[in-house]
Design an enzyme around this catalytic site. Structure first.
Site, mmCIF file in Angstrom:
data_model
loop_
_atom_site.group_PDB
_atom_site.id
_atom_site.type_symbol
_atom_site.label_atom_id
_atom_site.label_comp_id
_atom_site.label_asym_id
_atom_site.label_seq_id
_atom_site.Cartn_x
_atom_site.Cartn_y
_atom_site.Cartn_z
ATOM 1 N N ASP A 557 15.103 4.464 3.549
ATOM 2 C CA ASP A 557 16.201 4.902 2.697
ATOM 3 C C ASP A 557 16.991 3.839 1.932
ATOM 4 O O ASP A 557 17.107 3.904 0.729
ATOM 5 C CB ASP A 557 17.188 5.725 3.540
ATOM 6 C CG ASP A 557 16.493 6.849 4.296
ATOM 7 O OD1 ASP A 557 15.268 7.015 4.143
ATOM 8 O OD2 ASP A 557 17.175 7.562 5.054
ATOM 9 N N GLU A 756 16.032 5.464 17.813
ATOM 10 C CA GLU A 756 15.528 5.508 16.439
ATOM 11 C C GLU A 756 15.155 4.108 15.954
ATOM 12 O O GLU A 756 14.177 3.917 15.233
ATOM 13 C CB GLU A 756 16.611 6.113 15.533
ATOM 14 C CG GLU A 756 16.171 6.371 14.106
ATOM 15 C CD GLU A 756 17.280 7.020 13.280
ATOM 16 O OE1 GLU A 756 18.455 6.995 13.702
ATOM 17 O OE2 GLU A 756 16.968 7.541 12.192
HETATM 18 C C1 6A9 Z 1 20.628 13.934 7.928
HETATM 19 C C2 6A9 Z 1 22.221 14.643 9.662
HETATM 20 C C3 6A9 Z 1 23.155 16.440 12.696
HETATM 21 C C4 6A9 Z 1 15.679 8.884 8.351
HETATM 22 O O1 6A9 Z 1 13.125 10.635 11.102
HETATM 23 C C5 6A9 Z 1 13.487 11.420 10.026
HETATM 24 C C6 6A9 Z 1 13.983 10.559 8.886
HETATM 25 C C7 6A9 Z 1 12.888 9.601 8.445
HETATM 26 O O2 6A9 Z 1 11.856 10.293 7.830
HETATM 27 C C8 6A9 Z 1 13.397 8.566 7.472
HETATM 28 O O3 6A9 Z 1 12.396 7.631 7.216
HETATM 29 N N1 6A9 Z 1 15.213 9.851 9.308
HETATM 30 C C9 6A9 Z 1 14.625 7.859 8.020
HETATM 31 O O4 6A9 Z 1 15.108 6.937 7.094
HETATM 32 C C10 6A9 Z 1 16.304 10.790 9.685
HETATM 33 C C11 6A9 Z 1 16.749 11.616 8.507
HETATM 34 C C12 6A9 Z 1 17.814 12.605 8.754
HETATM 35 C C13 6A9 Z 1 18.322 13.169 7.438
HETATM 36 C C14 6A9 Z 1 19.238 14.314 7.557
HETATM 37 C C15 6A9 Z 1 21.324 15.058 8.559
HETATM 38 C C16 6A9 Z 1 22.019 15.480 10.869
HETATM 39 O O5 6A9 Z 1 23.252 15.838 11.427
#
Ligand code: 6A9
Length: 788
Positions: A557, A756
């Site tokens: 991101d 994470e």
């Molecule tokens: C936010 C908040 C309860 C971010 O693992 C999933 C993703 C990856 O694909 C990505 O590469 N994560 C990484 O940069 C988490 C993304 C969560 C986004 C939504 C909502 C939840 O509140």
């Protein structure tokens, strides 16, 4: 039974229908995918939630709260929540085909809850729930519920709303296999007997309570709110009959009361215990030999043994991680990943009109219209925090699954591929239905068909197809697949029926081409406008739908990039496209579509040429993004880190290339990417190191680290690699593997969770806890050789 294949078989008329109708099960049950995958803990967003892999069907779940005080109800446990601050939770053993064992250590309530989940081959299942409080006087109220949506009925077979014995629900649903019973047993433990029935209110917690009501389809998932609302209303009514000084003891106040009849499709069963407890929930189809509480200990032992031997068969760990504690850890990592496998069903919000190329682009401005309903069978990055499907995460999730149960991996890949739309697009994030949406802030719920995400699933599918073709060849030449050791053999993977996978591949191939063309068309970058010369103007790429501070499509991101501009070209995307093109080449080749294969090969060569011509900065000694300056002259945007090493990660850099050495030096340099806990996402020397949000700006992510290990393994095995480079690779590989596993293990022992990301300075797990998505790749690292 290997099921991915039976579904295909039915589709292709290979097996015909008769073999599906075992024991007179209804046709729908048979077509509802693998029998062995039919029931599962597919509500992975809950601590305990079993359902079948069907839309609008039976949903079950468990809630609990402490009743020693009036506060406990405020912390009612149901869906996994970070805020519950549990010491740890999750599956220590789990396989959707076999069942498993889940443990929850609830710190606030001083309670350890456990559940054993077992299944039979013919569609019965049971959950044995037990609780052990730290303090033997602790009073806990446990609420189990079941709600049937869609077709069929589910009724309470008792005549009273309280009982001293078992509670029986009787149901009928064609798709579940006909008539069934759902028994909630009395169990071996005693419920709490109060000193007296407070003011004769009849809220005796020593009895099991039952409540029925009618809940419209699509709402059973709101079980917790429904329960709390009903309880609240009951308490309000009660208060009207009481005096001001009355203090109904909490364990009586919080007893639910049946409304006025026993009708409805949703049923709650409440039990209140003091000290330890144990009871069972047993689902039996009327046509089957019933599963009984007496049989459970034996069934549980059997399930444990089956899981252990399946694990041992497929995961032989390599030194120095071969102690019993490492096996235990590895099993838990795999189980936590498999425990995230969920079945989703519902509509998705999509904005098909928004222009995402705009510099002003913002996700919050997307206006979604519902599309679908769709269904998706997938693992999730994190049960408490991101309980839904993410496209690029999924490819990583499936790598361990491939080596444990490749047929299961195929099921999941097929489910994702069925979402490819007419343009060839798959939404990056799958937020299907109200329940999934309830976990997402509204500004992030809408998907847009110009937004991509790294195509990891294509890589997984290619591996599967490779394996199928090898198995086919092995069969052709009379070689036993288990002893077959072709150059592309993958671990101990097994495919029950390679022919069916190959016919599936033939069938899905046009969709995959569309998907590939969608990437190539929509994510294409600009060359002519800026007078760039390169081998192929068609094979340069730019992530669409990014903002000034974020490039969510890239998956990394907040990795530093130039200000958004149509001139920019992204090296990580080019590398992903290279890997995807190689996959398409491989698939076309295996399916003997030689002309297509030839074309993919040409595109691949163009991509590699463009990578060298446009993206290599000799000054920075790395592959970089490209953009233009004020005068529209090309400039490099160089940030050493996960973006710059992507060509190496995807093996696009020729083994004989001098550029490889520079990447290795950066990986190995403690002032740049090397930390004692893994490869940093961004170089320590980069001006943006730890700046801003600091998400992908230095800390350690397990997915990319895993790919680095794989890549080192690959390059070290190439004949063109020089002995010095090979030696350097071996050094990096051996320490990196040890560092990563050692730290993830330590953090898990210390905190009870996988994380994470890991702090590059201290190794501490951080950001989202219980991140059992790609962090579970640690189990594959443990299986990788100690040295290369
Ligand atoms: C936010 C908040 C309860 C971010 O693992 C999933 C993703 C990856 O694909 C990505 O590469 N994560 C990484 O940069 C988490 C993304 C969560 C986004 C939504 C909502 C939840 O509140």
């Amino acid at each position: 039974i290997f099921y991915a294949c039976s579904i295909l078989a039915t589709e292709y008329g290979i097996l015909g229908n008769s073999s599906e109708n075992i024991r007179g099960l209804a046709a729908d049950y048979a077509s509802a995918n693998s029998r062995s995958l039919f029931w599962g803990a597919y509500r992975s967003n809950l601590y305990f939630g079993v359902k079948p892999r069907l839309p609008e069907s039976l949903l079950t779940g468990l809630m609990w709260f402490n009743v020693d005080s009036y506060q406990g109800i405020g912390a009612l446990r149901h869906e996994c929540r970070q805020d519950d601050q549990l010491d740890t939770f999750g599956w220590t053993r789990y396989d959707p085909r076999l069942g498993g064992h889940e443990v929850v250590k609830d710190a606030q309530f001083g309670l350890k809850l456990e559940a054993d989940f077992v299944k039979t081959d013919d569609g019965n299942w049971a959950l044995r729930v037990s609780g052990k409080p730290k303090n033997k006087d602790t009073k806990t109220s446990v609420v189990f519920y079941a709600g049937l949506e869609g077709e069929g009925q589910l009724t309470y077979a008792g005549g009273d709303d309280v009982t001293d014995g078992d509670v029986k629900l009787v149901g009928y649903s064609e798709r579940l296999g006909g008539v069934f019973d759902l028994d909630i047993t009395k169990g071996s433990s005693k419920q709490y007997v109060p000193e007296g029935d407070y003011r004769g209110l009849g809220l005796d917690p020593s009895k099991t309570r039952h409540l029925s009501l009618m809940v419209p389809t699509g709402n059973v998932w709101r079980a917790k709110d429904i329960f709390l609302t009903l309880l609240g209303e009951k308490i309000k009514k009660l208060q009207e009959t009481l005096d001001k000084e009355d203090r109904v003891p909490p364990e009586q106040l919080f007893q639910m009361k049946n409304i006025d009849n026993f009708e409805g499709n949703m049923h709650f069963v409440q039990k209140t215990f003091q000290g330890s407890f144990e009871f069972d929930i047993i689902f039996n189809l009327a046509d089957n030999e019933p599963l009984t509480a007496e049989q459970l200990p034996e069934k549980i032992t059997e399930m444990n043994a089956n899981f252990d031997s399946k694990f041992a068969r497929n995961f032989q760990l390599a030194p120095p991680f071969v102690k019993p504690k490492h096996f235990q850890f590895a099993k838990e990592m795999l189980s936590q990943l498999l425990g995230g496998i969920s079945y989703f069903y519902g509509d998705q919000l999509v904005d098909r009109n928004a222009v995402v190329d705009d510099i002003e682009f913002s996700h919050a401005n997307l206006e979604g219209k519902p599309e679908g309903p769709y269904e998706l069978f997938t693992a999730v990055p994190s049960r408490p925090f991101f309980p839904r499907g993410f496209y690029w995460d999924e490819g990583f999730h499936l790598l361990p699954v491939l080596e444990y149960d490749s047929d299961l991996a195929l099921e999941i890949v097929q489910s994702w591929f069925s979402l490819i739309d007419d343009d060839g697009w798959i939404a990056r994030e799958q937020i299907l239905g109200d329940e999934a949406r309830s976990k997402v802030p509204p500004e992030f719920t809408v998907q847009n068909p110009n937004i991509a995400n790294p195509p990891t699933l294509m890589l997984v599918f290619t591996k599967l197809l490779d394996l199928a073709k090898q198995a086919q060849d092995a069969a052709k030449y009379g070689v036993d697949i288990d002893s077959f050791a072709g150059p592309l053999r993958l671990g101990d993977m097994h495919l029950e029926n390679p022919e069916l996978l190959v016919s599936y591949a033939n069938k899905i191939y046009p969709q995959l081409q569309k998907h590939y063309d969608w990437f190539r068309r929509t994510q294409r970058g600009e060359t002519k406008l800026f007078g760039r010369t390169c081998r192929s103007a068609l094979d340069v790429f730019r992530w669409k739908g990014r903002t000034k501070d974020h490039c969510l499509p890239s998956g990394i991101d907040d990795y530093p990039r130039s200000p958004p501009d149509i001139a920019e070209l992204h090296i990580d995307l080019l590398a992903w496209m290279g890997a995807m093109t190689r996959s398409m080449y491989r698939i076309a080749f295996l399916l003997e579509k030689h002309q297509d294969a030839q074309q993919y090969k040409e595109i691949y060569d163009n991509i590699v040429a463009n990578m060298e011509d446009l993206h290599w900065s000799s000054k920075d000694r790395s592959y970089c993004d490209v953009t233009v300056d004020e005068e529209d002259e090309d400039v490099f945007e160089c940030h050493v880190g996960y973006v710059s090493i992507m060509p190496f990660v995807h093996r696009l850099v020729p083994a004989s290339s001098e550029h490889l050495k520079h990447v290795l030096d950066q990986l190995q340099d403690p002032e740049q990417l090397w930390s004692p806990y893994g490869i940093r996402s961004l170089s320590r020397k980069d001006p943006y190191f730890h700046q801003g949000e600091d998400y992908w700006r230095g800390h350690i992510w397990v997915n990319i680290n895993y790919l680095v290990l794989e890549s080192l393994q690959y390059y070290a095995a190439q004949p063109e690699t020089s002995p010095e480079i090979r030696a350097q690779m071996s050094d990096i590989y051996e320490s990196l593997r040890k560092n990563l596993i050692g730290n993830i293990y330590e953090q898990y022992r210390k905190t009870g969770y996988t994380w994470e990301q890991y702090n590059e300075e201290t190794g501490a797990g951080q950001r989202t806890r219980h991140f059992s998505g790609w962090t579970s790749l640690v189990v594959l690292m443990m299986k990788m050789p100690e040295r290369i």
